[in-house]
Write a protein that holds these residues in place. Structure first.
Motif, mmCIF file in Angstrom:
data_model
loop_
_atom_site.group_PDB
_atom_site.id
_atom_site.type_symbol
_atom_site.label_atom_id
_atom_site.label_comp_id
_atom_site.label_asym_id
_atom_site.label_seq_id
_atom_site.Cartn_x
_atom_site.Cartn_y
_atom_site.Cartn_z
ATOM 1 N N GLU A 178 50.378 -33.371 -61.106
ATOM 2 C CA GLU A 178 51.303 -34.402 -60.656
ATOM 3 C C GLU A 178 50.939 -34.894 -59.260
ATOM 4 O OE1 GLU A 178 52.190 -31.559 -62.003
ATOM 5 O OE2 GLU A 178 52.926 -32.259 -63.950
ATOM 6 N N VAL A 179 50.577 -33.973 -58.366
ATOM 7 C CA VAL A 179 50.195 -34.366 -57.008
ATOM 8 C C VAL A 179 48.893 -35.168 -57.033
ATOM 9 C CG1 VAL A 179 49.562 -33.500 -54.728
ATOM 10 C CG2 VAL A 179 51.410 -32.421 -56.002
ATOM 11 N N PHE A 180 47.969 -34.776 -57.902
ATOM 12 C CA PHE A 180 46.707 -35.521 -58.024
ATOM 13 C C PHE A 180 46.976 -36.952 -58.468
ATOM 14 C CE2 PHE A 180 42.811 -36.949 -59.958
ATOM 15 C CZ PHE A 180 41.812 -36.371 -59.186
ATOM 16 N N ALA A 181 47.848 -37.128 -59.468
ATOM 17 C CA ALA A 181 48.188 -38.475 -59.932
ATOM 18 C C ALA A 181 48.899 -39.267 -58.848
ATOM 19 C CB ALA A 181 49.063 -38.393 -61.188
ATOM 20 N N ALA A 182 49.799 -38.599 -58.091
ATOM 21 C CA ALA A 182 50.501 -39.281 -57.011
ATOM 22 C C ALA A 182 49.532 -39.748 -55.934
ATOM 23 C CB ALA A 182 51.560 -38.360 -56.412
ATOM 24 N N LEU A 183 48.512 -38.955 -55.651
ATOM 25 C CA LEU A 183 47.510 -39.356 -54.665
ATOM 26 C C LEU A 183 46.774 -40.609 -55.119
ATOM 27 C CD1 LEU A 183 45.828 -38.868 -52.116
ATOM 28 C CD2 LEU A 183 44.352 -37.361 -53.474
ATOM 29 N N SER A 184 46.444 -40.692 -56.403
ATOM 30 C CA SER A 184 45.745 -41.871 -56.921
ATOM 31 C C SER A 184 46.600 -43.116 -56.760
ATOM 32 C CB SER A 184 45.392 -41.660 -58.401
ATOM 33 O OG SER A 184 44.571 -40.526 -58.577
ATOM 34 N N VAL A 185 47.876 -43.024 -57.123
ATOM 35 C CA VAL A 185 48.777 -44.178 -56.988
ATOM 36 C C VAL A 185 48.934 -44.545 -55.517
ATOM 37 C CG1 VAL A 185 51.120 -45.017 -57.400
ATOM 38 C CG2 VAL A 185 49.976 -43.603 -59.113
ATOM 39 N N LEU A 186 49.043 -43.544 -54.633
ATOM 40 C CA LEU A 186 49.191 -43.784 -53.204
ATOM 41 C C LEU A 186 47.989 -44.544 -52.640
ATOM 42 C CD1 LEU A 186 50.637 -43.316 -50.476
ATOM 43 C CD2 LEU A 186 49.419 -41.120 -50.338
ATOM 44 N N ILE A 187 46.797 -44.156 -53.033
ATOM 45 C CA ILE A 187 45.593 -44.817 -52.523
ATOM 46 C C ILE A 187 45.534 -46.260 -53.003
ATOM 47 C CG2 ILE A 187 43.078 -44.841 -52.719
ATOM 48 C CD1 ILE A 187 43.153 -41.805 -52.615
ATOM 49 N N VAL A 188 45.805 -46.483 -54.287
ATOM 50 C CA VAL A 188 45.752 -47.848 -54.811
ATOM 51 C C VAL A 188 46.752 -48.744 -54.102
ATOM 52 C CG1 VAL A 188 46.059 -49.285 -56.853
ATOM 53 C CG2 VAL A 188 44.951 -47.070 -57.063
ATOM 54 N N LEU A 189 48.011 -48.325 -54.044
ATOM 55 C CA LEU A 189 49.044 -49.155 -53.431
ATOM 56 C C LEU A 189 48.862 -49.251 -51.920
ATOM 57 C CD1 LEU A 189 52.239 -48.094 -55.421
ATOM 58 C CD2 LEU A 189 50.720 -50.045 -55.791
ATOM 59 N N GLY A 190 48.398 -48.157 -51.300
ATOM 60 C CA GLY A 190 48.190 -48.187 -49.855
ATOM 61 C C GLY A 190 47.147 -49.202 -49.450
ATOM 62 N N VAL A 191 46.001 -49.181 -50.110
ATOM 63 C CA VAL A 191 44.945 -50.149 -49.789
ATOM 64 C C VAL A 191 45.391 -51.571 -50.134
ATOM 65 C CG1 VAL A 191 42.571 -50.849 -50.295
ATOM 66 C CG2 VAL A 191 43.140 -48.431 -50.099
ATOM 67 N N ALA A 192 46.107 -51.713 -51.265
ATOM 68 C CA ALA A 192 46.580 -53.042 -51.668
ATOM 69 C C ALA A 192 47.540 -53.626 -50.642
ATOM 70 C CB ALA A 192 47.254 -52.958 -53.037
ATOM 71 N N PHE A 193 48.489 -52.838 -50.165
ATOM 72 C CA PHE A 193 49.446 -53.333 -49.169
ATOM 73 C C PHE A 193 48.773 -53.587 -47.821
ATOM 74 C CE2 PHE A 193 52.825 -51.515 -51.965
ATOM 75 C CZ PHE A 193 53.560 -52.687 -52.102
ATOM 76 N N LEU A 194 47.782 -52.789 -47.472
ATOM 77 C CA LEU A 194 47.038 -53.037 -46.237
ATOM 78 C C LEU A 194 46.338 -54.389 -46.290
ATOM 79 C CD1 LEU A 194 45.852 -52.147 -43.505
ATOM 80 C CD2 LEU A 194 44.023 -51.001 -44.772
ATOM 81 N N MET A 195 45.708 -54.678 -47.403
ATOM 82 C CA MET A 195 45.044 -55.972 -47.553
ATOM 83 C C MET A 195 46.050 -57.121 -47.508
ATOM 84 S SD MET A 195 41.791 -55.379 -47.753
ATOM 85 C CE MET A 195 42.070 -54.005 -46.618
ATOM 86 N N GLN A 196 47.232 -56.906 -48.083
ATOM 87 C CA GLN A 196 48.260 -57.950 -48.055
ATOM 88 C C GLN A 196 48.737 -58.211 -46.626
ATOM 89 O OE1 GLN A 196 52.221 -57.074 -49.629
ATOM 90 N NE2 GLN A 196 52.134 -58.946 -50.835
ATOM 91 N N GLU A 197 48.837 -57.170 -45.815
ATOM 92 C CA GLU A 197 49.310 -57.323 -44.449
ATOM 93 C C GLU A 197 48.346 -58.126 -43.588
ATOM 94 O OE1 GLU A 197 52.261 -56.433 -42.985
ATOM 95 O OE2 GLU A 197 52.810 -56.153 -45.087
ATOM 96 N N VAL A 198 47.058 -58.105 -43.917
ATOM 97 C CA VAL A 198 46.081 -58.862 -43.124
ATOM 98 C C VAL A 198 45.731 -60.188 -43.782
ATOM 99 C CG1 VAL A 198 45.123 -56.782 -42.090
ATOM 100 C CG2 VAL A 198 44.130 -57.676 -44.216
ATOM 101 N N GLY A 199 46.512 -60.580 -44.810
ATOM 102 C CA GLY A 199 46.332 -61.904 -45.399
ATOM 103 C C GLY A 199 45.539 -61.947 -46.675
ATOM 104 N N LEU A 200 44.983 -60.824 -47.109
ATOM 105 C CA LEU A 200 44.250 -60.790 -48.368
ATOM 106 C C LEU A 200 45.230 -60.540 -49.520
ATOM 107 C CD1 LEU A 200 41.239 -58.607 -47.224
ATOM 108 C CD2 LEU A 200 41.171 -61.040 -47.685
ATOM 109 N N SER A 201 44.768 -60.708 -50.748
ATOM 110 C CA SER A 201 45.628 -60.438 -51.896
ATOM 111 C C SER A 201 45.649 -58.942 -52.191
ATOM 112 C CB SER A 201 45.130 -61.200 -53.130
ATOM 113 O OG SER A 201 43.901 -60.666 -53.575
ATOM 114 N N MET A 202 46.766 -58.473 -52.731
ATOM 115 C CA MET A 202 46.867 -57.070 -53.118
ATOM 116 C C MET A 202 45.848 -56.730 -54.200
ATOM 117 S SD MET A 202 51.007 -56.480 -53.222
ATOM 118 C CE MET A 202 50.811 -54.776 -53.722
ATOM 119 N N ALA A 203 45.618 -57.659 -55.109
ATOM 120 C CA ALA A 203 44.648 -57.422 -56.178
ATOM 121 C C ALA A 203 43.250 -57.217 -55.610
ATOM 122 C CB ALA A 203 44.656 -58.598 -57.151
ATOM 123 N N MET A 204 42.912 -57.979 -54.553
ATOM 124 C CA MET A 204 41.605 -57.821 -53.934
ATOM 125 C C MET A 204 41.480 -56.447 -53.286
ATOM 126 S SD MET A 204 38.857 -59.516 -53.701
ATOM 127 C CE MET A 204 37.504 -58.406 -53.380
#
Length: 621
Positions: free
Chosen positions: A217-243
């Motif tokens: 469960e923790v391993f899966a949570a880490l995967s989701v955290l990395i995906v959403l974390g990088v996506a939101f970081l890109m959104q904050e600097v003007g890039l798309s979350m998908a990118m």
């Protein structure tokens, strides 16, 4: 979004199950099913949801996870191979379509800044629909699939410049200066560099530390955290979350954990992507379409026809072939979900009026809904006469060579699995090994071996490891229940593939045979037989043939009885020694007329394929 009740959740699930099942049975694909479900339960259907646009913002996470999966399957080396499609075909499509649509919008009376935004916004295609259809049809690896993916990837890259363009063209005091624009671009580039460096040096270490804890469960949570974390970081600097998600996937593409991460992300991707399509269906304004029926129909037909014609001409002209160009044109002629974002921003900044924005969003939604139907009709659009350029490329029947098959999947990379890998490497046989010991996987990958972190009893991991293309599966797991679960998972997904498994004893061999293995080896029995045979040969008191007959007799006895120890006493005559003793267990090939038949070999493969392990250590999965 307003409060969502349990009844609303039930309506979403029931609508998805019903409509997707019907559309799949009709051969229309899952995308259209989700769109129809959203239309039925949305504001213009049963009215259970009245805020489809708010739901759409949440459901865009499905596109995020989809781009992550695409990125993790696309290694950087393969991305370089696609550079012609991304920067050649993609640039030509977006530039040519955008300029032509902008000119038409200006002729319809829009201002020059508004026309530019409208033209390039409509030039974008739907990443979610295009990639989902390719995935459903298994066409990512085909020529038109690669071309379509290249175009969609370039369009995602272009989203940020287009958003900046809207800000630059917008009237009023909120227009950004060139210093602000340069700062925004610099922040975007800095964020990308930060993610790449952090991913290169920290990602595997972080996953390895979590994997050592053996908490799925923790391993899966880490995967989701990395995906959403990088996506939101890109959104904050003007890039798309998908990118951002695509970038995170690329960083994971070379990792030993990629198969397990894909298996953990897949449920989120499937659910949220389906929710995204349902939200698009809810956002279709049926009332506006009916009030402006002719105008909406003309714009929808015009957009599909114009974009399709441009894609057909560019694809054919750039050498992907006539038929592949038609496939790409049908797949990408719709509007895209990023057009929603672009036109909403333009409306908020006063660049486009609200009525025009709603009309454009309606046109995009309808073209997205029509895409699965057009793909269904695609075989009727392809000319029956084959392309002249392709007619002589196929080999003659006499030139065709039999396929050598795919790779071998090895479930478990302990001591037994490592020995199997050495044998396959010595014979040049490709393989992919799966193991849940993170340090062992990391050590193997440092030596260049094709070993990945993953649970071989999970269907998603086996699919990610390429079970559909594999030639065989070898299960070397030492835990009986785990090995049986792995065999069951393989058999459910691919009933015809050969499966060879390690067993603890003859009783376990019988269990594995019932689970469907092709062949199995009992490690305790084989090590005992080989140790005894080694001693008998070393004494030189018995011929090698007699010793081999004894080994086979004892093995057959255990196979027939399912017992760990052969029935005593067991002797085997040595024809050269003149012994008069009669064997208690007949040996293979005994003369006809003996009082006891030779036991069957049901739990073992034929002797010529029987492995002969000489070690006794357990293989820790």
């Amino acid at each position: 979004m307003s409060h969502v009740s349990a009844l609303d959740v039930l309506a979403l699930l029931a609508g998805a199950v019903l409509c997707v099942t019907i559309c799949q049975r009709l051969g229309l694909g899952s995308v259209l099913g989700y769109l129809v479900a959203g239309l039925l339960i949305g504001p213009w259907g049963l009215g259970m949801f009245t805020e489809g646009e708010d739901l759409l913002h949440f459901a865009e996470l499905g596109v995020v996870f989809l781009l992550f999966v695409i990125g993790i399957e696309l290694k950087p080396a393969r991305l370089w191979v696609l550079r012609k499609d991304v920067f050649g075909l993609g640039t030509a499509q977006l530039g040519g379509t955008g300029v032509l649509l902008a000119a038409l919008a200006w002729l319809f009376g829009l201002s020059v800044p508004a026309s530019i935004v409208v033209g390039f916004g409509l030039a974008l295609s739907s990443t979610a629909i295009g990639l989902q259809i390719l995935a459903d049809r298994g066409e990512f690896g085909r020529r038109h699939g690669r071309a379509a993916f290249g175009i969609l990837l370039f369009q995602d890259l272009a989203v940020v410049p287009l958003l900046v363009l809207v800000s630059l063209l917008s009237p009023g005091p909120d227009v950004e200066s060139w210093q602000d624009t340069a700062l925004q671009v610099g922040m975007a580039l800095g964020a990308i560099a930060l993610v790449i460096v952090a991913g290169h040096y920290l990602l595997s270490t972080l996953y390895r530390a979590v994997a050592d804890a053996r908490n799925h469960e923790v391993f899966a949570a880490l995967s989701v955290l990395i995906v959403l974390g990088v996506a939101f970081l890109m959104q904050e600097v003007g890039l798309s979350m998908a990118m951002g998600a695509f970038l995170a996937g690329l960083l994971m593409a070379e990792s030993e954990f990629r198969h397990q991460v894909m298996a953990d992300i897949e449920p989120f991707r499937g659910f949220l992507l389906g929710l995204f399509f349902m939200a698009v269906g809810m956002s279709i304004d049926v009332g506006a379409a009916m009030d402006n029926g002719l105008l909406v129909a003309g714009l929808v037909a015009g957009l599909l026809g114009l974009k399709g014609a441009i894609l057909l001409g560019l694809g054919w002209g750039m050498g992907i072939g006539r038929d592949n160009a038609i496939r790409v044109a049908v797949l990408l002629c719709q509007g895209g979900e990023f057009g929603f974002v672009l036109f909403t921003l333009a409306s908020q900044t006063g660049l486009i009026d609200l009525a025009t924005t709603q009309l454009l969003i309606l046109v995009i939604s309808l073209t997205m809904a029509l895409t699965p139907l057009m793909v269904k009709l695609l075989p009727h659009l392809l000319p029956s006469k084959p392309e002249r350029a392709l007619s002589g490329l196929g080999p003659r029947p006499a030139e065709r060579q039999p396929s050598s098959g795919g790779h071998v999947i090895i479930a478990g990379y302990g001591r037994v699995g490592q020995i199997v890998v050495r044998m396959l490497e010595a014979t040049g046989t490709p393989y992919r090994a799966l193991d849940l010991h993170a340090q062992r996987v990391a050590q193997a990958r440092r030596t260049g071996q094709d070993v990945y972190y993953g649970d071989a009893s999970r269907a998603e991991v086996l699919r990610a490891a390429g079970l559909d293309e594999a030639r065989a599966v070898i299960v070397t797991l030492d835990q009986a229940e785990t090995a049986e679960r792995a065999v069951d998972a393989v058999r459910r997904m691919n009933p015809a593939i050969p499966v060879f498994a390690r067993a603890r004893d003859p009783a376990h061999v019988a269990d594995l045979v019932r689970h469907g293995v092709t062949g199995s080896v009992a490690e305790a029995l084989e090590s005992s037989l080989q140790l005894g045979a080694m001693y008998l040969r070393d004494t030189r008191e018995h011929s090698a043939d007699r010793v081999q007959r004894l080994v086979e007799s004892l093995r057959d006895d255990c196979a027939a009885t399912g017992q760990n120890i052969p029935t005593p006493p067991t002797t085997v005559d040595d024809p050269g020694a003149g012994s008069a003793a009669r064997p208690a267990v007949p040996v293979p090939g005994a003369a006809a007329g003996t009082d006891t038949a030779a036991p069957p070999r049901a739990a073992y493969p034929p002797p010529q394929h029987q492995p002969r392990p000489t070690h006794t250590g357990p293989d820790v999965a």
